[in-house]
Design an enzyme around this catalytic site. Structure first.
Site, PDB file in Angstrom:
ATOM      1  N   CYS A   1       1.952   0.083  -9.216  1.00 19.76           N
ATOM      2  CA  CYS A   1       3.126   0.590  -8.498  1.00 19.76           C
ATOM      3  C   CYS A   1       4.340   0.631  -9.403  1.00 19.76           C
ATOM      4  O   CYS A   1       5.173   1.526  -9.307  1.00 19.76           O
ATOM      5  CB  CYS A   1       3.395  -0.261  -7.262  1.00 19.76           C
ATOM      6  SG  CYS A   1       3.625  -1.998  -7.643  1.00 19.76           S
TER       7      CYS A   1
ATOM      8  N   GLY B   1       2.444   2.456   5.365  1.00 24.79           N
ATOM      9  CA  GLY B   1       3.600   1.594   5.665  1.00 24.79           C
ATOM     10  C   GLY B   1       4.419   2.132   6.825  1.00 24.79           C
ATOM     11  O   GLY B   1       4.887   1.370   7.690  1.00 24.79           O
TER      12      GLY B   1
ATOM     13  N   GLY C   1       0.826  -1.202   0.000  1.00 23.73           N
ATOM     14  CA  GLY C   1       0.000   0.000   0.000  1.00 23.73           C
ATOM     15  C   GLY C   1       0.855   1.246   0.000  1.00 23.73           C
ATOM     16  O   GLY C   1       1.995   1.248  -0.492  1.00 23.73           O
ATOM     17  N   SER C   2       0.325   2.296   0.579  1.00 19.43           N
ATOM     18  CA  SER C   2       0.972   3.602   0.500  1.00 19.43           C
ATOM     19  C   SER C   2       2.144   3.713   1.474  1.00 19.43           C
ATOM     20  O   SER C   2       2.206   2.999   2.483  1.00 19.43           O
ATOM     21  CB  SER C   2      -0.054   4.691   0.822  1.00 19.43           C
ATOM     22  OG  SER C   2      -0.522   4.524   2.148  1.00 19.43           O
TER      23      SER C   2
ATOM     24  N   GLU D   1       5.590  -3.428   0.839  1.00 18.30           N
ATOM     25  CA  GLU D   1       5.689  -3.081  -0.587  1.00 18.30           C
ATOM     26  C   GLU D   1       4.940  -1.767  -0.769  1.00 18.30           C
ATOM     27  O   GLU D   1       3.705  -1.746  -0.723  1.00 18.30           O
ATOM     28  CB  GLU D   1       5.061  -4.182  -1.452  1.00 18.30           C
ATOM     29  CG  GLU D   1       5.746  -5.518  -1.349  1.00 18.30           C
ATOM     30  CD  GLU D   1       7.092  -5.564  -2.048  1.00 18.30           C
ATOM     31  OE1 GLU D   1       7.450  -4.588  -2.740  1.00 18.30           O
ATOM     32  OE2 GLU D   1       7.787  -6.566  -1.894  1.00 18.30           O
TER      33      GLU D   1
END
Ligand code: NAD
Length: 493
Positions: free
Chosen positions: A291, A240, A235-236, A257
């Site tokens: 991403c 994170g 995610g963002s 990630e």
């Protein structure tokens, strides 16, 4: 996949029927509760379904079930676990039309939901690849090996952009090593993951896989939960960072990630039309909501104008509208993402950037933004400095490739990057200078189950896929085995 059409549009799935009765998967049962939240269609902006929302006590039940199930799940052994993962993959294949139809409803277009087709490929790989054992020494005196043991209960948390592939990869990796899982999809795209739970309910032993739907707060509760031993998060960067901070006090294992701001650098020796096609596809895949999509393009000054024109032709051929209205280009998947891309475009245009593509947006409802090629973009503009995660590509020219490498690396992100050139050796040397987790020569936005994927800097911690992707879900145990009985029995005399 810049065009988001062309897939089984004559699907026979009744999507309203498919999303009715969905619930959380807890301890082998589908659980429905009274709380729910709305899911809107990015194609229309209208609410199309309600999703059950797990409470803290349902999360406790899921965690307790996962904790109970874990020792036996590990004890059945690698081959038995792989058999289950294989069966899960087969069941997904058998229900792909249903999963894609549900995912298209919540993601806004069939093309945007096609990532589901890659999920069984990743699951099959994990169902057939042995967990590695490293033999460091094997002598008459002793063996020294490194083996992979499970961490325990894994909290798997996924984003909205590729919810099926990302979640299937997390779940299969964790289960392979002998962990059990509590999974939570994004609140924007939870329905297809809940449908997977319904499909897998009778394949996976109770408690081994639990799926709960809810918002960011539920995710935070999963991270803080005392049963959780590992967090696998995609995610963002902002989330994170919060997760890493929350995991610190109990030192939970982490794989993060996070976002990217990938640069591609095009040298003067390429065929512009050929490379423009590949770059357009790698930048506008799923409307740029990937991403590992190209987010910044640096083109040698000698072919700059030609490249901009080639990209603009492709962008202007796309029709951003619902497929039912003849559209070929998917919407942004969430309203906040739509608002953010509009804001980034406004900011850049106000500061002197130019949209080389047609500016007009479709009149239909929904979160559509036309694929946009931006020129005259400078550092300091948010659209260049931040992850924009949408259908916008700033194209900059360079004279000296060293400056282009410097610009590519001048970001807090480090997910992927690429060099495009006919001189493959020179390209490989330049790719080595890119500060990122994946670098390509003459490609971009490629993932495969046997190839590690992850980022440097703010793009994350750890890797998914390949051997590092198995290690991420394991505790490594180093084993020394001394073979001489005399070491414990002594010498009889
Ligand atoms: P997000 O961080 O808003 O949400 C992702 C998930 O985390 C959701 O399920 C959300 O409910 C949950 N969440 C949010 N805050 C949390 C918290 N404090 N604790 C626990 N869980 C929390 O991200 P998004 O908007 O859904 O996804 C887009 C982002 O994902 C982009 O930045 C994109 O680059 C990134 N992404 C990265 C990869 C990769 O492999 N590096 C792949 C896909 C997407």
């Amino acid at each position: 996949m810049a065009s988001d059409r062309g897939v089984s549009e004559e699907t026979t799935v009744d999507v309203a029927d498919a999303v009715s009765g969905l619930g959380h998967l807890i301890d082998g049962r589908i659980v429905r509760n009274d709380r729910s939240f709305p899911i809107d269609s990015p194609s229309s902006g209208e609410v199309v379904a309600q999703c059950p929302e797990a409470t803290a006590s349902l999360l406790d039940e899921a965690m307790a079930a996962a904790e109970r199930a874990q020792p036996q799940w590990y004890a059945i052994g690698e081959a038995a676990r792989q058999k289950v993962i294989g069966q899960m993959s087969d069941a997904l294949v058998a229900h792909l039309d249903e999963i894609v139809a549900i995912s298209a409803l919540e993601k806004g277009a069939i093309g945007a939901a096609l990532e589901a087709y890659a999920a069984p490929v990743f699951m099959t790989h994990l169902a057939t690849t042995p967990i590695p054992v490293d033999i460091l020494e094997d002598t008459p005196e002793r063996t020294v090996t490194v083996v992979r043991k499970p961490v325990g209960v894994v909290a798997a948390i996924s984003p909205w952009n590729a919810p099926i592939l990302i979640m299937c990869e997390k779940i299969a990796s964790a289960l392979l090593v002998g962990n059990t899982v509590v999974a939570k999809p994004s609140p924007f795209t939870p329905l297809a993951t809940l449908a997977l739970g319904r499909i897998w309910k009778d394949i996976v032993p109770p408690g081994v896989l639990n799926i709960v739907a809810g918002g960011n707060e539920l995710g935070a509760q999963m991270v803080a939960h005392p049963v959780t031993r590992m967090i696998s998060f995609t995610g963002s960067v902002a989330a994170g960072q919060k997760i890493a901070a929350a995991a610190a006090s109990s030192l939970k294992n982490l794989v993060l990630e996070l976002g990217g701001n990938d640069a591609a650098i095009v040298l003067p020796d390429v065929d512009v039309e050929t490379v423009a096609e590949a770059i357009f596809n790698a930048a506008f895949l799923m409307s740029g909501q990937v991403c590992a999509a190209i987010k910044r393009l640096y083109v040698h000054e000698s072919i700059y104008q030609e490249m901009v024109e080639a990209l603009v032709r492709r962008a202007d051929a796309a029709i951003p509208a619902p497929e039912a209205e003849g559209g070929t280009f998917a919407p942004l998947t969430t309203r906040p993402q739509y608002d953010r891309i509009r804001m980034l475009l406004d900011d850049a245009l106000t500061q002197g950037a130019h949209a080389a593509t047609r500016a007009a947006l479709p009149t239909s409802m929904g979160y559509f933004i036309a694929p946009t090629i931006l020129t005259d973009v400078k550092p300091g503009m948010k659209v260049l400095d931040e992850e924009q995660f949408g259908p916008v590509l700033p194209v900059m020219s360079f004279h000296d490739v060293n400056d282009a490498i410097g610009a590519a690396n001048a970001t807090e992100y480090g997910l992927c990057g690429s060099i495009w050139t006919a001189d493959v050796e020179a390209g490989a040397e330049l790719a080595a200078r890119l500060d990122c987790g994946t670098a390509w020569v003459n490609n971009h936005a490629e993932v495969a189950p046997h190839v590690p994927f992850g980022g440097t800097k703010l793009s994350g911690i750890g890797r998914n896929c390949g051997t590092p992707g198995i290690d991420a879900y394991a505790e490594l145990q180093t084993r020394y085995v001394y073979k001489s009985a005399a070491r414990v029995k002594g010498v009889k005399g």
